[in-house]
Design an enzyme around this catalytic site. Structure first.
Site, mmCIF file in Angstrom:
data_model
loop_
_atom_site.group_PDB
_atom_site.id
_atom_site.type_symbol
_atom_site.label_atom_id
_atom_site.label_comp_id
_atom_site.label_asym_id
_atom_site.label_seq_id
_atom_site.Cartn_x
_atom_site.Cartn_y
_atom_site.Cartn_z
ATOM 1 C CG ASP A 1 2.119 -4.603 4.710
ATOM 2 O OD1 ASP A 1 2.931 -3.396 5.278
ATOM 3 O OD2 ASP A 1 1.884 -4.644 3.567
ATOM 4 C CG ASP B 1 2.060 -2.695 -0.569
ATOM 5 O OD1 ASP B 1 2.559 -2.994 0.081
ATOM 6 O OD2 ASP B 1 1.190 -2.656 -0.560
#
EC number: 3.4.23.36
Length: 216
Positions: A196, A167
């Protein structure tokens, strides 16, 4: 649009999102470390803040340890299979192209995070000294040298379907101080990736445009 063209559209759309997602992740993983400071992308409110998590979208997990990680990966595989089946069915029924785009976003996002957990442990060298790779309660003790001192750490399990998800994006903005119950807190503290974001966009498209998609 003909069915074959819709299949091609979905395939190309998913492929483009996957390529973009993986290029960003690999670049970030090769150029940043666990202690790298956050860097502004758009002013001070949208920053690059590299981290890794053992879960799926926005760090969601199904418990810790080996069992939880495997359960999460199996759930992700089943979800991807279900989405593919559903997309094929919807194409055959002649649904609107925009709805297929929304579904493609979700499929690409789920697949992008699965690639991380399935393959990254074989692509990148595993370092138990990195905080991302340490997991209390795993029972997997490994030697780690920090500042010239060797000690034991509990590292996460590694292998197929056991890797971390990379991430890097974060909204670094806070609610105004006068906001009841929320004043001074981050508006959205989660760190996320393009996969995401794709999942979120796809779901929002379905929620906002559902009357157009399901007008029957």
């Amino acid at each position: 649009m003909e069915k074959n063209k819709k299949f091609l559209l979905v395939g190309l759309f998913v492929l483009l999102v996957l390529i973009a997602d993986q290029v960003i992740k690999i670049w970030v993983k090769n150029n940043y470390g666990p202690y790298s400071p956050s860097e502004p992308i758009l002013g001070d409110w949208f920053v690059l803040n590299y981290t890794e998590n053992p879960g799926m979208a926005f760090g969601t997990t199904l418990g810790g340890g080996l069992v939880g990680k495997l359960a999460l990966s199996i759930f992700r595989i089943l979800a991807i299979g279900g989405i593919i089946y559903y997309i094929i069915k919807q194409i055959k029924e002649g649904v609107k192209t925009e709805y297929l785009v929304a579904l493609s976003f979700v499929l690409a996002g789920a697949t992008g995070n699965l690639i991380d957990s399935a393959l990254y442990d074989f692509i990148f060298t595993f370092d138990p000294c990195i905080p991302f790779n340490q997991l209390e309660g795993s029972g997997n003790f490994m030697s780690c040298t920090s500042f010239g001192v060797e000690h034991q750490v509990e590292a996460r399990n590694t292998g197929f379907l056991l890797g971390n998800v990379v991430d890097m994006f974060q909204f670094d903005a806070e609610w105004p101080e006068g906001t009841p119950w929320l004043g001074g807190r981050q508006i959205f503290p989660a760190i996320w990736n393009l996969a995401d974001g794709a999942i979120t966009v796809g779901i929002l498209m379905v929620v906002i445009r559902q009357k157009r998609y399901f007008n029957k």
